[in-house]
Design a protein around this motif. Sequence first.
Motif, PDB file in Angstrom:
ATOM      1  N   SER A 117      44.322  51.176  39.091  1.00 32.43           N
ATOM      2  CA  SER A 117      43.863  50.643  40.382  1.00 32.43           C
ATOM      3  C   SER A 117      45.043  50.519  41.338  1.00 32.43           C
ATOM      4  CB  SER A 117      43.193  49.276  40.177  1.00 32.43           C
ATOM      5  OG  SER A 117      44.098  48.394  39.527  1.00 32.43           O
ATOM      6  N   LEU A 118      45.743  51.636  41.539  1.00 29.75           N
ATOM      7  CA  LEU A 118      46.956  51.657  42.350  1.00 29.75           C
ATOM      8  C   LEU A 118      46.650  51.344  43.807  1.00 29.75           C
ATOM      9  CD1 LEU A 118      49.944  52.241  41.852  1.00 29.75           C
ATOM     10  CD2 LEU A 118      49.532  54.603  42.603  1.00 29.75           C
ATOM     11  N   HIS A 119      47.461  50.427  44.413  1.00 34.91           N
ATOM     12  CA  HIS A 119      47.352  50.063  45.824  1.00 34.91           C
ATOM     13  C   HIS A 119      45.986  49.484  46.177  1.00 34.91           C
ATOM     14  CE1 HIS A 119      51.221  51.857  46.427  1.00 34.91           C
ATOM     15  NE2 HIS A 119      50.800  53.084  46.134  1.00 34.91           N
ATOM     16  N   GLU A 120      45.321  48.828  45.241  1.00 29.10           N
ATOM     17  CA  GLU A 120      44.049  48.185  45.530  1.00 29.10           C
ATOM     18  C   GLU A 120      44.266  46.682  45.680  1.00 29.10           C
ATOM     19  OE1 GLU A 120      40.996  48.944  42.769  1.00 29.10           O
ATOM     20  OE2 GLU A 120      40.819  51.085  43.247  1.00 29.10           O
ATOM     21  N   ALA A 121      43.539  46.057  46.646  1.00 30.87           N
ATOM     22  CA  ALA A 121      43.609  44.608  46.821  1.00 30.87           C
ATOM     23  C   ALA A 121      42.952  43.928  45.630  1.00 30.87           C
ATOM     24  CB  ALA A 121      42.927  44.207  48.122  1.00 30.87           C
ATOM     25  N   ARG A 122      43.560  42.787  45.183  1.00 25.27           N
ATOM     26  CA  ARG A 122      43.048  42.080  44.016  1.00 25.27           C
ATOM     27  C   ARG A 122      42.770  40.631  44.402  1.00 25.27           C
ATOM     28  NH1 ARG A 122      42.786  42.650  38.592  1.00 25.27           N
ATOM     29  NH2 ARG A 122      42.920  40.738  37.334  1.00 25.27           N
ATOM     30  N   GLU A 123      41.737  40.088  43.770  1.00 18.84           N
ATOM     31  CA  GLU A 123      41.351  38.716  44.096  1.00 18.84           C
ATOM     32  C   GLU A 123      42.182  37.719  43.276  1.00 18.84           C
ATOM     33  OE1 GLU A 123      37.378  36.358  43.274  1.00 18.84           O
ATOM     34  OE2 GLU A 123      37.075  37.842  44.873  1.00 18.84           O
ATOM     35  N   TRP A 124      42.739  36.683  44.007  1.00 17.83           N
ATOM     36  CA  TRP A 124      43.532  35.638  43.370  1.00 17.83           C
ATOM     37  C   TRP A 124      43.092  34.278  43.904  1.00 17.83           C
ATOM     38  CZ3 TRP A 124      46.905  36.779  39.494  1.00 17.83           C
ATOM     39  CH2 TRP A 124      47.333  38.118  39.372  1.00 17.83           C
ATOM     40  N   THR A 125      43.529  33.237  43.186  1.00 22.74           N
ATOM     41  CA  THR A 125      43.282  31.857  43.637  1.00 22.74           C
ATOM     42  C   THR A 125      44.629  31.208  43.979  1.00 22.74           C
ATOM     43  OG1 THR A 125      41.353  31.707  42.201  1.00 22.74           O
ATOM     44  CG2 THR A 125      42.252  29.647  43.063  1.00 22.74           C
ATOM     45  N   LEU A 126      44.780  30.746  45.251  1.00 25.42           N
ATOM     46  CA  LEU A 126      46.001  30.075  45.699  1.00 25.42           C
ATOM     47  C   LEU A 126      45.788  28.563  45.763  1.00 25.42           C
ATOM     48  CD1 LEU A 126      47.194  32.456  48.581  1.00 25.42           C
ATOM     49  CD2 LEU A 126      47.755  32.539  46.146  1.00 25.42           C
ATOM     50  N   ILE A 127      46.926  27.811  45.700  1.00 19.86           N
ATOM     51  CA  ILE A 127      46.881  26.337  45.764  1.00 19.86           C
ATOM     52  C   ILE A 127      47.450  25.898  47.113  1.00 19.86           C
ATOM     53  CG2 ILE A 127      47.648  24.190  44.688  1.00 19.86           C
ATOM     54  CD1 ILE A 127      47.937  25.729  42.070  1.00 19.86           C
ATOM     55  N   ARG A 128      46.625  25.191  47.906  1.00 15.60           N
ATOM     56  CA  ARG A 128      47.095  24.670  49.195  1.00 15.60           C
ATOM     57  C   ARG A 128      48.045  23.467  48.982  1.00 15.60           C
ATOM     58  NH1 ARG A 128      41.461  25.371  50.763  1.00 15.60           N
ATOM     59  NH2 ARG A 128      41.252  27.031  52.318  1.00 15.60           N
ATOM     60  N   GLN A 129      48.605  23.021  50.108  1.00 12.97           N
ATOM     61  CA  GLN A 129      49.514  21.858  50.058  1.00 12.97           C
ATOM     62  C   GLN A 129      48.780  20.606  49.598  1.00 12.97           C
ATOM     63  OE1 GLN A 129      51.059  20.595  53.826  1.00 12.97           O
ATOM     64  NE2 GLN A 129      52.874  19.591  52.958  1.00 12.97           N
ATOM     65  N   ASP A 130      47.487  20.476  49.983  1.00 20.51           N
ATOM     66  CA  ASP A 130      46.720  19.284  49.600  1.00 20.51           C
ATOM     67  C   ASP A 130      46.149  19.378  48.191  1.00 20.51           C
ATOM     68  OD1 ASP A 130      44.819  21.184  49.932  1.00 20.51           O
ATOM     69  OD2 ASP A 130      43.749  20.193  51.571  1.00 20.51           O
ATOM     70  N   GLY A 131      46.455  20.450  47.427  1.00 19.20           N
ATOM     71  CA  GLY A 131      45.985  20.606  46.064  1.00 19.20           C
ATOM     72  C   GLY A 131      44.676  21.363  45.920  1.00 19.20           C
ATOM     73  N   SER A 132      44.002  21.607  47.015  1.00 16.14           N
ATOM     74  CA  SER A 132      42.746  22.379  46.943  1.00 16.14           C
ATOM     75  C   SER A 132      43.052  23.856  46.686  1.00 16.14           C
ATOM     76  CB  SER A 132      41.960  22.216  48.240  1.00 16.14           C
ATOM     77  OG  SER A 132      42.685  22.734  49.329  1.00 16.14           O
ATOM     78  N   GLN A 133      42.007  24.576  46.201  1.00 17.38           N
ATOM     79  CA  GLN A 133      42.190  25.989  45.844  1.00 17.38           C
ATOM     80  C   GLN A 133      41.503  26.887  46.886  1.00 17.38           C
ATOM     81  OE1 GLN A 133      40.810  26.552  41.838  1.00 17.38           O
ATOM     82  NE2 GLN A 133      42.585  25.512  40.930  1.00 17.38           N
ATOM     83  N   LEU A 134      42.064  28.093  47.046  1.00 19.47           N
ATOM     84  CA  LEU A 134      41.603  29.038  48.056  1.00 19.47           C
ATOM     85  C   LEU A 134      41.512  30.428  47.429  1.00 19.47           C
ATOM     86  CD1 LEU A 134      41.016  29.706  51.090  1.00 19.47           C
ATOM     87  CD2 LEU A 134      43.469  30.147  51.316  1.00 19.47           C
ATOM     88  N   THR A 135      40.361  31.082  47.580  1.00 19.43           N
ATOM     89  CA  THR A 135      40.173  32.443  47.045  1.00 19.43           C
ATOM     90  C   THR A 135      40.605  33.459  48.100  1.00 19.43           C
ATOM     91  OG1 THR A 135      38.317  31.697  45.715  1.00 19.43           O
ATOM     92  CG2 THR A 135      38.535  34.068  46.057  1.00 19.43           C
ATOM     93  N   VAL A 136      41.517  34.377  47.716  1.00 16.35           N
ATOM     94  CA  VAL A 136      42.049  35.367  48.657  1.00 16.35           C
ATOM     95  C   VAL A 136      42.063  36.738  47.998  1.00 16.35           C
ATOM     96  CG1 VAL A 136      43.494  33.684  49.851  1.00 16.35           C
ATOM     97  CG2 VAL A 136      44.407  34.945  47.886  1.00 16.35           C
ATOM     98  N   ASN A 137      42.168  37.766  48.849  1.00 17.14           N
ATOM     99  CA  ASN A 137      42.473  39.120  48.408  1.00 17.14           C
ATOM    100  C   ASN A 137      43.931  39.386  48.713  1.00 17.14           C
ATOM    101  OD1 ASN A 137      40.139  39.936  47.270  1.00 17.14           O
ATOM    102  ND2 ASN A 137      39.346  41.015  49.068  1.00 17.14           N
ATOM    103  N   MET A 138      44.677  39.869  47.727  1.00 14.28           N
ATOM    104  CA  MET A 138      46.112  40.089  47.887  1.00 14.28           C
ATOM    105  C   MET A 138      46.436  41.561  47.697  1.00 14.28           C
ATOM    106  SD  MET A 138      49.215  38.818  45.446  1.00 14.28           S
ATOM    107  CE  MET A 138      50.805  39.646  45.539  1.00 14.28           C
ATOM    108  N   LEU A 139      47.305  42.064  48.591  1.00 14.93           N
ATOM    109  CA  LEU A 139      47.841  43.419  48.472  1.00 14.93           C
ATOM    110  C   LEU A 139      49.354  43.288  48.433  1.00 14.93           C
ATOM    111  CD1 LEU A 139      47.344  46.467  48.395  1.00 14.93           C
ATOM    112  CD2 LEU A 139      47.512  46.474  50.891  1.00 14.93           C
ATOM    113  N   GLY A 140      49.987  43.686  47.320  1.00 17.44           N
ATOM    114  CA  GLY A 140      51.422  43.566  47.164  1.00 17.44           C
ATOM    115  C   GLY A 140      52.106  44.904  47.167  1.00 17.44           C
ATOM    116  N   THR A 141      53.343  44.946  47.722  1.00 15.51           N
ATOM    117  CA  THR A 141      54.112  46.172  47.753  1.00 15.51           C
ATOM    118  C   THR A 141      55.591  45.825  47.720  1.00 15.51           C
ATOM    119  OG1 THR A 141      54.490  48.232  48.956  1.00 15.51           O
ATOM    120  CG2 THR A 141      54.193  46.246  50.274  1.00 15.51           C
TER     121      THR A 141
END
Length: 794
Positions: free
Chosen positions: A445-469
């Motif tokens: 799955s080269l160069h495909e965006a992947r779904e991750w869960t990030l942690i905000r400053q207040d401790g809540s979680q956020l679902t995002v799509n990430m593309l890394g290079t």
Amino acid sequence: MSLQAVRPKILGFISEQASAWLVALVVFSAGCALTVIVAWSASDLYQQQVRQRFQLLVNERFTRLQERFEDQEQRLGSLRRFFVNSSEVSREEFDGFAQPLLLRTRAYVWAPRVFRDQRSQFEQEMSRQRGTPFSIRELNPSGELAPAAERDEYVPVLYSQTQSLLGSPLGFDLLAQPLRRSVVERAQSSGKLAVSQPMQLVGVEPAYATGVLLVAPVTPLTGTEPHGFVMAVISMRQLVAEGLPKPDRDNLVMQIVDTSDQQKRLLYESSNALASSDLSASRRLTLGDHVYALSLRPSQVFDQTNHSSLASILTMGGLLSLLLSALLYVLVSQRQRALKLVEQRTVQLRQREQELRGAHGQLRSVLNAATQVAIIATDLRGVINTFNAGAEQMLGFKAEQVLNRSTLESLHVAAELEARAASLSVTLGKRIPPSQAMLVENPDSLHEAREWTLIRQDGSQLTVNMLGTVLLDDHGLWVGHLAIYLDVTEQKRAYEALAARDRLLKKLSAHVPGGIFQFTLEPHDNWRFIYASDGMRDIYEIEVGVLQQDAKKVFERIHPLDAERVRASIRLSSLQLSHWREEYRVQLPQRGLRWIRGEATPEELPGGGTLWHGYVSDISDLKRVEEELRALSITDSLTGIHNRRYFQDRLKAEMVRLNRTSGALSLIMLDIDHFKRINDKHGHGVGDGVLQELCRRISQRLRRTDVFCRLGGEEFMVLCPNTDGAQAYSLAMDLWASLRSAPMEPVGVVTASFGVASWQVDEGIDGLLLRADSAVYVAKQAGRDRVAVETIRT
């Protein structure tokens, strides 16, 4: 890569220094050689196709001729059975039965066996019956018919039904000539059909004179020796040539030779010209006890139709080679000029490179302006060194809180990183640390965006799509990583809601009999299913995914006789935006023929085209019940023959045909004599048995075109299409004789009164039925057990 590295070759395989003219000449030579190879292959393919076409024509011609030979055997066989099952056959009965059989046959003949001591009495009896002198004759040396010489046995022609304008050679003795005697003796000894050697037929026009005699012995049911013979006079020109293409259009030259003929004389030969081809085919035709050799060769018409395209291939190949060489000449010369221009532009590009470096700072400002997207850059250790305004807004951190202090790993959920690292380690075959799990790409799955869960400053979680290079410096060295995050929380909720709706729709459609669909007809005749439930797979035996890719697969399942009607109804519904409803047949690979009912409501699409919402269901069981009910509605339950309703429908249809095309039509009505006495004396069970036995006997004597119906009680009707009064009367006499020929247990001989009426011009149904009924009344008044004809029009 520098310009010097690519200069030695042009277009990947042509040297830069090569002359454009040389390149064009080489390509032209190669094209001509390839054209010759293709022409040779095409010539070989052409020869194979010609042989295949010739074999197809040969098989079709052989099949047609064999069917004609078998048809002649069947027709003569039916005439023989007519004589075997009849104790005595009059000339009118013979003509009535044999006349419909005259198809590709010059004549049908009945010839009884007459012995020496019976000749005089036979000639006198025939002269008395015919009203003209009759004698047994044979051909004299001058080719004329003369009284036959004294012999122990004669087989003279007594009845003849012919197409010849020269009449019938009545009295001609078949034993007076060796060829005819041979075929008669073979038929008598074998008890089967026998065929003569090729001969000149008697009483036939010269154009049809060459042919054979097909002879069948007529042996009584209680006897062992034939008392006569039935014979088909067959002209080979009429049997073989009629119905085939005309000589100037026939692809085949045909010869037929009797293999049993020692002289190997031609029985039939085509008149069309033979082609100069070595193709030929041989087949074996059988007629009676003879085998004929059928020889087939192509005609000049076949050669003209299947001409070779070799010259066209050579011409087109040469032209294409010339055009390709000219095109390469232009390309090579232009490429050489383009390389010089590239060298001039390289200096200008290096100057622009310096300008682009100055724009790098401006790009950082642009990244910070992207407030809806989080852009985060790290060094090789994973420490964050870029944190744009979008990242601040998405995660709640300030840039100064994370720059050069936090790592990218600290923003992710640890459990996701560990699971991802373990999966990548197995895939790549080496250990991947959790801190690098979000930056390592999976080869699948080269160069495909992947779904991750990030942690905000207040401790809540956020679902995002990430593309890394990776980040490279000006010299192409790896200096860090760049991660781009997009908030997909709301999008994920919408997808989950759609998935729930799809699951609900699937559950609902699973409980609906049949299939539910959405179907579109777009411009340019583009048919497409945008939705199809699982029930559609059961209806058409096609997977739902295949249906959505190609809607025309459905029309491949629809019966050929219904497909065009269904297409036309869909187009009409699209044009008028009217409700679509059709019943049609489908031919399925597993379940065979099924009946389908479909209904849909159309609506017009904004961009053009039509969308239907509808369903289809299997109504095969309903159709089968309808057919069974229809069969019951037209069949008499006691006797199994047609009932009054079917008779009225057929009579109306025949009257419509007569009023449109004219022709002949007759009715035979019969009423069982004293049937009430049978019921009173023996009971209704015996009476029902009498009705059933009567229907069985009469059905055996009827022709395939006749319609036998029970009007009610002991009254019956026979509808005889294309039958005049004389033929109908002959048939009625035959039925009358078959009914009283043998007693019925336990009541004895059962008789019936028959009435015959034939249609008259401008007469209606009521008038014809009234005259048939009147004829039955006349038969009863005359004493019953007889056949009466009503000729007075009322």
